[in-house]
Design a protein around this motif. Structure first.
Motif, PDB file in Angstrom:
ATOM      1  N   ARG A 452       0.815  -1.207   0.000  1.00  0.00           N
ATOM      2  CA  ARG A 452       0.000   0.000   0.000  1.00  0.00           C
ATOM      3  C   ARG A 452       0.853   1.265   0.000  1.00  0.00           C
ATOM      4  O   ARG A 452       0.404   2.308  -0.462  1.00  0.00           O
ATOM      5  N   GLU A 453       2.052   1.206   0.544  1.00  0.00           N
ATOM      6  CA  GLU A 453       2.879   2.404   0.577  1.00  0.00           C
ATOM      7  C   GLU A 453       3.269   2.845  -0.827  1.00  0.00           C
ATOM      8  O   GLU A 453       3.209   4.021  -1.158  1.00  0.00           O
ATOM      9  N   ARG A 454       3.695   1.896  -1.643  1.00  0.00           N
ATOM     10  CA  ARG A 454       4.103   2.223  -3.009  1.00  0.00           C
ATOM     11  C   ARG A 454       2.975   1.985  -4.017  1.00  0.00           C
ATOM     12  O   ARG A 454       3.153   2.248  -5.214  1.00  0.00           O
ATOM     13  N   GLY A 455       1.854   1.489  -3.563  1.00  0.00           N
ATOM     14  CA  GLY A 455       0.706   1.315  -4.444  1.00  0.00           C
ATOM     15  C   GLY A 455       0.903   0.230  -5.479  1.00  0.00           C
ATOM     16  O   GLY A 455       0.424   0.366  -6.611  1.00  0.00           O
ATOM     17  N   ILE A 456       1.579  -0.847  -5.120  1.00  0.00           N
ATOM     18  CA  ILE A 456       1.815  -1.942  -6.059  1.00  0.00           C
ATOM     19  C   ILE A 456       1.042  -3.164  -5.570  1.00  0.00           C
ATOM     20  O   ILE A 456       1.293  -3.670  -4.479  1.00  0.00           O
ATOM     21  N   SER A 457       0.086  -3.607  -6.383  1.00  0.00           N
ATOM     22  CA  SER A 457      -0.670  -4.818  -6.062  1.00  0.00           C
ATOM     23  C   SER A 457      -0.182  -5.942  -6.975  1.00  0.00           C
ATOM     24  O   SER A 457       0.351  -5.702  -8.058  1.00  0.00           O
ATOM     25  N   TYR A 458      -0.396  -7.182  -6.531  1.00  0.00           N
ATOM     26  CA  TYR A 458       0.092  -8.352  -7.259  1.00  0.00           C
ATOM     27  C   TYR A 458      -1.055  -9.328  -7.479  1.00  0.00           C
ATOM     28  O   TYR A 458      -1.888  -9.555  -6.583  1.00  0.00           O
ATOM     29  N   TRP A 459      -1.070  -9.905  -8.679  1.00  0.00           N
ATOM     30  CA  TRP A 459      -2.200 -10.709  -9.123  1.00  0.00           C
ATOM     31  C   TRP A 459      -1.689 -11.968  -9.833  1.00  0.00           C
ATOM     32  O   TRP A 459      -0.647 -11.937 -10.487  1.00  0.00           O
ATOM     33  N   THR A 460      -2.441 -13.045  -9.731  1.00  0.00           N
ATOM     34  CA  THR A 460      -2.115 -14.278 -10.451  1.00  0.00           C
ATOM     35  C   THR A 460      -3.315 -14.683 -11.294  1.00  0.00           C
ATOM     36  O   THR A 460      -4.417 -14.170 -11.136  1.00  0.00           O
ATOM     37  N   LYS A 461      -3.079 -15.638 -12.207  1.00  0.00           N
ATOM     38  CA  LYS A 461      -4.172 -16.126 -13.052  1.00  0.00           C
ATOM     39  C   LYS A 461      -4.124 -17.640 -13.137  1.00  0.00           C
ATOM     40  O   LYS A 461      -3.115 -18.276 -12.809  1.00  0.00           O
ATOM     41  N   ASN A 462      -5.213 -18.200 -13.592  1.00  0.00           N
ATOM     42  CA  ASN A 462      -5.359 -19.653 -13.656  1.00  0.00           C
ATOM     43  C   ASN A 462      -5.440 -20.157 -15.089  1.00  0.00           C
ATOM     44  O   ASN A 462      -6.042 -21.192 -15.371  1.00  0.00           O
ATOM     45  N   TYR A 463      -4.867 -19.423 -16.028  1.00  0.00           N
ATOM     46  CA  TYR A 463      -4.870 -19.814 -17.437  1.00  0.00           C
ATOM     47  C   TYR A 463      -3.684 -19.153 -18.110  1.00  0.00           C
ATOM     48  O   TYR A 463      -3.030 -18.266 -17.541  1.00  0.00           O
ATOM     49  N   ARG A 464      -3.411 -19.559 -19.337  1.00  0.00           N
ATOM     50  CA  ARG A 464      -2.354 -18.934 -20.141  1.00  0.00           C
ATOM     51  C   ARG A 464      -2.980 -18.337 -21.393  1.00  0.00           C
ATOM     52  O   ARG A 464      -3.926 -18.893 -21.948  1.00  0.00           O
ATOM     53  N   THR A 465      -2.431 -17.217 -21.830  1.00  0.00           N
ATOM     54  CA  THR A 465      -2.871 -16.661 -23.098  1.00  0.00           C
ATOM     55  C   THR A 465      -2.387 -17.562 -24.218  1.00  0.00           C
ATOM     56  O   THR A 465      -1.512 -18.422 -24.038  1.00  0.00           O
ATOM     57  N   GLU A 466      -2.953 -17.357 -25.413  1.00  0.00           N
ATOM     58  CA  GLU A 466      -2.559 -18.183 -26.547  1.00  0.00           C
ATOM     59  C   GLU A 466      -1.071 -18.036 -26.849  1.00  0.00           C
ATOM     60  O   GLU A 466      -0.390 -18.998 -27.186  1.00  0.00           O
ATOM     61  N   LEU A 467      -0.541 -16.828 -26.708  1.00  0.00           N
ATOM     62  CA  LEU A 467       0.888 -16.632 -26.943  1.00  0.00           C
ATOM     63  C   LEU A 467       1.722 -17.374 -25.902  1.00  0.00           C
ATOM     64  O   LEU A 467       2.769 -17.928 -26.209  1.00  0.00           O
ATOM     65  N   GLU A 468       1.253 -17.385 -24.670  1.00  0.00           N
ATOM     66  CA  GLU A 468       1.987 -18.099 -23.628  1.00  0.00           C
ATOM     67  C   GLU A 468       1.930 -19.603 -23.851  1.00  0.00           C
ATOM     68  O   GLU A 468       2.897 -20.316 -23.569  1.00  0.00           O
ATOM     69  N   VAL A 469       0.812 -20.084 -24.366  1.00  0.00           N
ATOM     70  CA  VAL A 469       0.705 -21.522 -24.679  1.00  0.00           C
ATOM     71  C   VAL A 469       1.728 -21.902 -25.735  1.00  0.00           C
ATOM     72  O   VAL A 469       2.375 -22.957 -25.667  1.00  0.00           O
TER      73      VAL A 469
END
Length: 576
Positions: A452-469
């Motif tokens: 919260r001090e630097r305003g950086i949040s972190y997120w994950t996902k449960n799939y891959r984009t087509e490029l990542e695949v």
């Protein structure tokens, strides 16, 4: 929420679960909240409940109002028939200050026009394009005295995002240091030109790069609209027919895609016979089960969707969709209750009567526009209860250049989501979502780490984009993707840290600018990629896509580089 992994390279600091509010920069003044006029019955209802303890939000049914356009000097002789005519609306769109002054006469002061000119010269990422329908909703109840009208116009929430002026922008942080032109990296995920395959079962088809109206906060400011002094737009290269052929060919060969969002730009700018042909061919694909038509013009130019030839075409498409059990819906874009008028409700009702399953709203959460529980609930009740439009999403404003004055922090969005729960029907309670770069939509409470001090949040996902695949080795699903709060909302220590980062990046930014000037290139100018002579060639299958590159670090708060041109391929149309 879990704490970020201190050893992870993207998580340099541990989570600070609570802000040091006493050190936070004082919030910028919000405009006075405005509401449509309430009926006598609604006033009586409110007075009956006056003796009871008040809820945090007090619902009162409010009738929709079409402001009288004849109050404005330039439209005093406009008839009802003209106002309802889509071609009249398009022909009288306001595109510059001279045309704006022709509509408003002496109601706006010279200082307003000076502020407008300054913004267009220094900050605007979208050119001016305002249909009379949208412009008419601004300062609808303002007094006709010049200074009073100008003050009301400047404070108007619709004006704030449709017609920004210099004074709206944040004086210290107009852009976040991590802002990017294509902030969602949609072009990197193009499987063919204009077709973004980000999610496993869904694609976004951009059929056109223009709209009947241009919003100042447009997330596709890199591609949509005409160039501004700050931004030379990327251009679609293929002819519409060839681009659509490539899209359909990819979908035929990719049976895992079942959901197609047909967008742009705005579908209202696609000639109806061309759009109907594309939709009918899309409906021939057995694997496609959902089709969503994206058009802000349901709100900004409802006259378009009330044209008999358009409604007849929608009826034909909806009939085929129903026979094939395909869900056909329209998505529109309203951000404030003032823009929801009887004509908007009429257009939505006409689309439903033509056979569309739903008309849904995807708004954008913006400071100074709708970032209070009352504004969000007023809008949602008008949409759901009066206009037959289902509240669906409110996105956090994306991290495009010169948008910091609109953007909200993740923790503020979380508070707003909690504040609107319990008032609307569950199916009509919108989700507030963060569209995280290189990841996608996430409910604001799905954050897995938050400094919260630097305003950086972190997120994950449960799939891959087509490029990542297709990338060698794939991309780890546990990778944490960062998102950044507006710097001015941070405590003093966080603002100081970002100022230091920006100061360090300035020399590199100047060197890059000098290098581009030395090569005789203009930042943001897209290449034509040598295609015209080959556009009539047979359409081969799109080539294998390159490995998804890591998003480049922004070097300054200025407008960043445009979407990169694709690596030359054997496909003459330049499919991405």
């Amino acid at each position: 929420m879990d704490r970020p992994d201190p050893g992870h390279p993207e998580n340099p600091r541990p989570e600070n679960p609570r802000p040091e509010s006493e050190r936070a920069e004082p919030p910028r003044a919000e405009p006075p909240r405005t509401e449509p006029p309430r009926t006598e019955a609604s006033r009586t209802e409110a007075s009956v409940g006056a003796a009871r303890p008040r809820q945090p939000y007090q619902y009162v049914r409010t009738a929709l109002v079409e402001p009288d356009w004849r109050r404005l000097p330039g439209w005093r002789d406009v008839t009802d028939a003209q106002w309802r005519d889509a071609q009249w609306q398009r022909a009288h769109c306001v595109k510059n200050a001279r045309q704006l002054q022709a509509v408003f006469g002496d109601l706006l002061t010279g200082d307003f026009y000076d502020q407008l000119a300054s913004d267009q010269a220094q900050f605007a990422t979208m050119s001016m394009l305002l249909p009379p329908q949208m412009l008419n909703t601004m300062a609808a109840d303002a007094a006709a005295e010049r200074h009073a009208f100008t003050a009301a116009f400047l404070a108007d929430p619709v004006r704030r995002y449709m017609l920004p002026v210099h004074a709206d922008r944040h004086p210290r942080w107009p852009s976040h240091p991590k802002a990017e032109r294509d902030s969602l990296h949609e072009a990197q995920m193009w499987v063919v030109e204009g077709l973004t395959h980000r999610y496993p079962t869904k694609v976004l088809a951009e059929l056109v790069s223009t709209c009947p109206q241009y919003c100042g906060h447009c997330t596709r400011m890199d591609l949509v609209g005409t160039s501004t002094p700050q931004v030379t737009k990327t251009r679609l290269v293929l002819r519409p027919f060839h681009r659509q052929e490539l899209m359909l060919d990819y979908l035929k060969r990719t049976p895992t895609v079942r959901d197609v969002v047909v967008s742009g730009g705005d579908l209202a700018n696609v000639p109806w016979p061309q759009l109907e042909s594309f939709l009918m061919r899309l409906l021939e694909l057995e694997t496609v089960r959902d089709i969503r038509l994206a058009s802000k013009s349901v709100v900004g130019l409802p006259q378009h969707w009330l044209q008999p030839e358009v409604l007849e075409g929608v009826h034909r498409v909806a009939g085929v969709a129903a026979r094939r059990s395909v869900n056909l819906a329209v998505h529109t874009h309203a951000n404030h209750v003032r823009s929801v008028t009887p004509l908007v409700a009429e257009a939505a009702r006409a689309l439903l009567d033509a056979g569309v399953r739903d008309v849904r709203n995807q708004g954008v959460l913006m400071r100074g526009v709708n970032a209070t529980p009352e504004d969000l609930l007023d809008l949602c009740f008008a949409l759901q209860g009066e206009a037959n439009i289902l509240p669906y999403y409110f996105y956090l404003c994306d991290m495009i250049p010169n948008a910091e004055h609109w953007r909200t922090s993740v923790h503020e969005a979380q508070r707003l989501q909690e504040a609107i729960m319990g008032y609307l029907p569950g199916y009509a309670t919108p989700r507030l979502v963060c569209d995280v770069p290189n990841l996608g939509k996430r409910w604001v409470h799905q954050v897995v780490g938050y400094d919260r001090e630097r305003g950086i949040s972190y997120w994950t996902k449960n799939y891959r984009t087509e490029l990542e695949v297709r990338a060698a080795g794939g991309t780890p699903l546990e990778r944490r993707h960062p998102y950044y709060d507006p710097v001015d909302t941070l405590p003093e220590a966080g603002r100081r840290w970002w100022a230091e980062q920006a100061a360090r990046s300035e020399p590199a930014a100047r060197e890059g600018q000098a290098a581009r000037e030395g090569q005789g290139t203009r930042p943001g100018r897209p290449g034509r990629r040598g295609l015209p002579a080959l556009l009539a060639a047979p359409l081969p299958a799109p080539p294998a896509l390159p490995v998804l590159p890591a998003p480049p670090a922004s070097t300054s708060p200025a407008v960043p580089a445009p979407r990169p041109a694709p690596t030359p391929q054997t496909t003459p149309e330049g499919a991405r």
